[in-house]
Write an enzyme that holds these catalytic residues in place. Structure first.
Site, PDB file in Angstrom:
ATOM      1  N   LYS A  56      -2.934   5.929  -4.109  1.00  0.00           N
ATOM      2  CA  LYS A  56      -4.084   6.779  -3.754  1.00  0.00           C
ATOM      3  C   LYS A  56      -3.973   8.171  -4.360  1.00  0.00           C
ATOM      4  CE  LYS A  56      -3.905   4.497   0.746  1.00  0.00           C
ATOM      5  NZ  LYS A  56      -2.483   4.470   1.130  1.00  0.00           N
ATOM      6  N   HIS A  63      -8.116   9.274  -1.381  1.00  0.00           N
ATOM      7  CA  HIS A  63      -7.456   9.245  -0.065  1.00  0.00           C
ATOM      8  C   HIS A  63      -8.353   9.761   1.079  1.00  0.00           C
ATOM      9  CE1 HIS A  63      -3.050   9.074   1.469  1.00  0.00           C
ATOM     10  NE2 HIS A  63      -3.872   8.796   2.453  1.00  0.00           N
ATOM     11  N   ASP A  66       0.833  -1.198   0.000  1.00  0.00           N
ATOM     12  CA  ASP A  66       0.000   0.000   0.000  1.00  0.00           C
ATOM     13  C   ASP A  66       0.870   1.250   0.000  1.00  0.00           C
ATOM     14  OD1 ASP A  66      -2.866   1.171   0.766  1.00  0.00           O
ATOM     15  OD2 ASP A  66      -1.370   2.232   1.965  1.00  0.00           O
ATOM     16  N   TYR A 112       2.673   9.875   0.057  1.00  0.00           N
ATOM     17  CA  TYR A 112       3.818   9.332   0.795  1.00  0.00           C
ATOM     18  C   TYR A 112       5.161   9.662   0.134  1.00  0.00           C
ATOM     19  CZ  TYR A 112       0.046   6.424   2.784  1.00  0.00           C
ATOM     20  OH  TYR A 112      -1.126   5.973   3.351  1.00  0.00           O
TER      21      TYR A 112
HETATM   22  N1  LIG Z   1      -5.774   5.861   3.770  1.00  0.00           N
HETATM   23  C1  LIG Z   1      -5.289   6.596   4.741  1.00  0.00           C
HETATM   24  O1  LIG Z   1      -5.753   7.721   5.004  1.00  0.00           O
HETATM   25  C2  LIG Z   1      -4.162   6.070   5.559  1.00  0.00           C
HETATM   26  C3  LIG Z   1      -3.744   6.765   6.700  1.00  0.00           C
HETATM   27  C4  LIG Z   1      -2.685   6.249   7.423  1.00  0.00           C
HETATM   28  C5  LIG Z   1      -2.063   5.069   7.024  1.00  0.00           C
HETATM   29  N2  LIG Z   1      -2.487   4.426   5.896  1.00  0.00           N
HETATM   30  C6  LIG Z   1      -1.816   3.176   5.422  1.00  0.00           C
HETATM   31  O2  LIG Z   1      -1.918   2.197   6.455  1.00  0.00           O
HETATM   32  C7  LIG Z   1      -0.613   1.765   6.832  1.00  0.00           C
HETATM   33  C8  LIG Z   1      -0.588   1.381   8.301  1.00  0.00           C
HETATM   34  O3  LIG Z   1      -0.911   2.490   9.115  1.00  0.00           O
HETATM   35  P1  LIG Z   1       0.191   3.313   9.939  1.00  0.00           P
HETATM   36  O4  LIG Z   1       1.510   3.170   9.290  1.00  0.00           O
HETATM   37  O5  LIG Z   1      -0.320   4.686  10.118  1.00  0.00           O
HETATM   38  O6  LIG Z   1       0.170   2.628  11.371  1.00  0.00           O
HETATM   39  P2  LIG Z   1       0.564   1.189  11.962  1.00  0.00           P
HETATM   40  O7  LIG Z   1       0.820   0.218  10.893  1.00  0.00           O
HETATM   41  O8  LIG Z   1      -0.431   0.888  13.028  1.00  0.00           O
HETATM   42  O9  LIG Z   1       1.920   1.485  12.749  1.00  0.00           O
HETATM   43  C9  LIG Z   1       3.127   1.773  12.125  1.00  0.00           C
HETATM   44  C10 LIG Z   1       4.090   2.269  13.206  1.00  0.00           C
HETATM   45  O10 LIG Z   1       4.233   1.289  14.228  1.00  0.00           O
HETATM   46  C11 LIG Z   1       5.604   0.848  14.316  1.00  0.00           C
HETATM   47  N3  LIG Z   1       5.560  -0.617  14.385  1.00  0.00           N
HETATM   48  C12 LIG Z   1       5.438  -1.477  13.349  1.00  0.00           C
HETATM   49  N4  LIG Z   1       5.391  -2.743  13.789  1.00  0.00           N
HETATM   50  C13 LIG Z   1       5.492  -2.702  15.116  1.00  0.00           C
HETATM   51  C14 LIG Z   1       5.487  -3.693  16.124  1.00  0.00           C
HETATM   52  N5  LIG Z   1       5.374  -4.984  15.811  1.00  0.00           N
HETATM   53  N6  LIG Z   1       5.606  -3.291  17.418  1.00  0.00           N
HETATM   54  C15 LIG Z   1       5.690  -1.993  17.729  1.00  0.00           C
HETATM   55  N7  LIG Z   1       5.702  -0.992  16.812  1.00  0.00           N
HETATM   56  C16 LIG Z   1       5.595  -1.345  15.516  1.00  0.00           C
HETATM   57  C17 LIG Z   1       6.276   1.351  13.064  1.00  0.00           C
HETATM   58  O11 LIG Z   1       7.611   1.731  13.342  1.00  0.00           O
HETATM   59  P3  LIG Z   1       8.866   1.295  12.426  1.00  0.00           P
HETATM   60  O12 LIG Z   1       8.493   1.530  10.996  1.00  0.00           O
HETATM   61  O13 LIG Z   1       9.949   2.191  12.926  1.00  0.00           O
HETATM   62  O14 LIG Z   1       9.080  -0.150  12.749  1.00  0.00           O
HETATM   63  C18 LIG Z   1       5.453   2.590  12.704  1.00  0.00           C
HETATM   64  O15 LIG Z   1       5.927   3.699  13.433  1.00  0.00           O
HETATM   65  C19 LIG Z   1       0.261   2.967   6.472  1.00  0.00           C
HETATM   66  O16 LIG Z   1       1.634   2.672   6.447  1.00  0.00           O
HETATM   67  C20 LIG Z   1      -0.331   3.364   5.144  1.00  0.00           C
HETATM   68  O17 LIG Z   1       0.139   2.510   4.110  1.00  0.00           O
HETATM   69  C21 LIG Z   1      -3.535   4.907   5.173  1.00  0.00           C
END
Ligand SMILES: NC(=O)c1ccc[n+]([C@@H]2O[C@H](COP(=O)([O-])OP(=O)(O)OC[C@H]3O[C@@H](n4cnc5c(N)ncnc54)[C@H](OP(=O)(O)O)[C@@H]3O)[C@@H](O)[C@H]2O)c1
Length: 280
Positions: free
Chosen positions: A84, A117, A54, A59
């Protein structure tokens, strides 16, 4: 109660549109910078079996995402790539142009899923017309939305000729949005949870820590498993190999009905990201 669908590996898929399947568990790339961070993340993730990736124009990493996927040697038809449309590019002409730009950066001639988005009600009709044209051209195999609430979906469905295949929105133990999940389910829209591990903050929730200890798993794994076990899909992000692997090791345990209920009770309507009704 065990789920009535297979939860056995990263290869598990769900049909999101006629003839199109997406992995239930994929990889997020928000804040994985263009360059070694995102390239390393994707190389490692593909090597351990992730196939759904994704990204988003926002990004700023589409070039490296596409390049790394292309150079991985994994056949294109085994990969599932989402990008997106950013808010400033919403509208008919601008959405068509933005899609061309994303595709050129990715270096592919199609994406599997193109998402709006954020909801922008004033531009929704024009934007969706462009999305439908992009899908009709075959350059996006499916189209969908992010962060749409039931009232946004209601408006969109009132004029859409092609309904959204996916709604990707913030969803984790502290923000469960049951009405939105139910709305999507009843309209055949696949839910894809973002921030499934609350950007690391699941480690601060005592009930999740306790459940994790009982299974010799981490709170992140419990949260991801909970989402998958409910039949939803998700895309946790990490740039660290150990966490990319950890987040995928969710197939050798099962949450009991009691544990599922405990996690459901953790909902506090707590958003980490913006409220879709107040963001543009
Ligand atoms: N459509 C939208 O509006 C929207 C908005 C936000 C996100 N997204 C998508 O959804 C994806 C996931 O959401 P997100 O990145 O916001 O949040 P997430 O996946 O809940 O969390 C990612 C964060 O948690 C850390 N992390 C990863 N694995 C871990 C673990 N096992 N234990 C502890 N910490 C951990 C990562 O750090 P490190 O990388 O330093 O390991 C990063 O800082 C995004 O990357 C993006 O592709 C979409």
């Amino acid at each position: 109660m065990s789920p009535d669908f297979a939860l056995s590996s990263l290869a598990d898929k769900i049909q999101i549109a006629p003839g199109l399947e997406m992995n239930r568990l994929g990889l997020g790339t928000y804040k994985a910078d263009e360059g070694p961070d995102v390239a390393g993340e994707i190389q490692y993730a593909l090597s351990v079996g992730y196939r759904t990736i994704d990204t988003a124009a926002l990004y700023g990493n589409e070039h490296a995402v596409g390049e790394t996927m292309r150079e991985s040697g994994v056949p294109r038809d085994e990969l599932f790539l989402t990008t997106k449309l950013w808010n400033t590019e919403q509208g008919y002409e601008s959405a068509l142009r933005a899609f061309d730009t994303s595709l050129a950066k990715l270096g592919y001639d199609y994406v599997d899923l193109y998402l709006v988005h954020w909801p922008l009600p004033s531009k929704m009709r024009d934007t969706w017309k462009a999305m439908e044209e992009i899908k009709a051209s075959g350059r996006a195999r499916a189209i969908g939305v992010c962060n749409f609430l039931p009232h946004h979906l209601e408006t969109l469905l009132s004029f859409a000729e092609v309904p959204p295949a996916v709604n990707q929105f913030e969803h984790h133990p502290r923000l469960q949005q049951p009405e939105l999940v139910a709305y999507c389910r009843s309209h055949d829209i696949t839910v894809q949870a973002w921030a499934p591990i609350m950007r690391g903050r699941v480690t601060l929730i005592p009930e999740l820590v306790q459940i994790a200890q009982a299974h010799r798993k981490s709170p992140a794994q419990v949260s991801i498993r909970w989402i998958l076990q409910r039949g939803l899909t998700t895309i946790p992000k990490s740039i660290h190999s150990n966490r990319i692997l950890e987040n995928s090791e969710v197939y050798d345990f099962e949450l009991s009905d009691r544990e599922m209920v405990i996690i459901e009770s953790l909902d506090q309507g707590e958003r980490l990201g913006p409220d879709p009704d107040r963001f543009s």
